[in-house]
Scaffold this motif. Structure first.
Motif, mmCIF file in Angstrom:
data_model
loop_
_atom_site.group_PDB
_atom_site.id
_atom_site.type_symbol
_atom_site.label_atom_id
_atom_site.label_comp_id
_atom_site.label_asym_id
_atom_site.label_seq_id
_atom_site.Cartn_x
_atom_site.Cartn_y
_atom_site.Cartn_z
ATOM 1 N N ASP A 238 0.841 -1.187 0.000
ATOM 2 C CA ASP A 238 0.000 0.000 0.000
ATOM 3 C C ASP A 238 0.878 1.240 0.000
ATOM 4 O O ASP A 238 1.976 1.246 0.571
ATOM 5 C CB ASP A 238 -0.905 0.029 1.238
ATOM 6 N N THR A 240 1.759 4.402 1.507
ATOM 7 C CA THR A 240 1.571 5.037 2.815
ATOM 8 C C THR A 240 2.641 6.099 3.031
ATOM 9 O O THR A 240 3.540 6.288 2.207
ATOM 10 C CB THR A 240 1.681 3.999 3.940
ATOM 11 N N GLN A 259 -0.895 1.830 -6.815
ATOM 12 C CA GLN A 259 -1.657 3.078 -6.761
ATOM 13 C C GLN A 259 -0.896 4.155 -7.530
ATOM 14 O O GLN A 259 -0.438 5.144 -6.979
ATOM 15 C CB GLN A 259 -1.885 3.473 -5.302
#
Length: 269
Positions: A238, A240, A259
């Motif tokens: 992810d 972050t 992402q």
């Protein structure tokens, strides 16, 4: 999307953004991120379609996973999720089609990078030559696309398994004007948490890239890799605050993300 990258920007602070090539993790990097779509043609198409406000592609390249299972080479992440996944040549052909139909396939515009990860779990048998056969077929598909389209392609052969990289190194084709190849070693979770790692001091195959997770790499391993004068690729599950801080700290050549719009927005701020 705007609110997500603004939040990450505030969390990460104000840094001098590094120059990083954004690679699409598991051919799936549009948002909202859905890992169940990893290594699918549909997610790949959505990722290729990503464009920024400037109209340019958001990504600089894409990752294809090559899994050998029951005598076949799949475009798939692992054997537990192989149902419905096509042959790796189908995945490579989809990338080739993108190169052939795109006036500018990458954000940077200089080249398009394809990271081909050769998965080490090979039916519990030593089928390295057969898996590399498939990898070289991917190379040929991309080589023809590069020569036909005129777009420069960088193919990164990547694996956790040094034996697979040795096999690739012994057999990989020579570089051409529009096609080059590199070897990348995945550095896994350090022992004793897993057993898929090894002593870097005993690594017996020259590598060009070390792929690392910024939160898992030890300072000792990072120093050892820097002494080998390799490039770095940083990946994460992810995106972050810690991921962005790792990119700023390590300053890799590549960032592998699921992402891409958020990462691109942060890089271009």
């Amino acid at each position: 999307m705007r609110s997500s990258w603004l939040a990450l920007g505030l969390l990460a602070g104000c840094f001098d953004r590094p120059h990083v090539l954004v690679l699409c993790h598991n051919s799936n990097c549009s948002e909202p991120h859905d890992p169940s779509r990893d290594d699918t043609l549909e997610a790949m198409a959505d990722s290729f379609a990503l464009r920024g406000d400037d109209g340019l592609p958001i990504i600089d390249g894409i990752e294809l996973d090559l899994l050998r299972h029951e005598g076949q080479c799949y475009f798939a992440h692992d054997a537990g999720h192989i149902a419905g996944h096509p042959d790796i040549r189908v995945g490579a052909t989809a990338v080739a089609d993108y190169l052939l139909t795109s006036p500018r396939p990458s954000h940077g515009g200089e080249q398009f990078t394809v990271k081909l990860e050769l998965k080490p779990e090979v039916d519990g048998r030593d089928e390295h030559p057969e898996q590399v056969d498939c990898a070289l077929e991917v190379h040929e598909i991309l080589r023809v696309a590069a020569q036909t389209s005129g777009h420069r392609v960088e193919l990164v052969f990547d694996s956790y398994d040094p034996a697979l990289l040795r096999e690739v190194r012994a057999r990989r084709p020579d570089d051409e004007d529009l096609v080059s190849t590199l070897l990348s070693l995945d550095i896994g979770v350090p022992p004793p948490l897993t057993e898929d790692n090894y002593d870097l001091e005993k690594l017996d195959v020259p590598i060009d890239i070390a792929e690392i997770h910024g939160s898992w790499i030890t300072d000792t391993a990072l120093r050892t890799l820097r002494s080998m004068e390799v490039e770095f690729s940083v990946w994460s599950f992810d995106l972050t605050r810690e991921t962005l801080e790792d990119i700023e700290r390590i300053r890799p050549r590549y960032a592998l993300t699921g992402q891409a719009p958020t990462l691109r927005a942060w890089l271009d701020r």
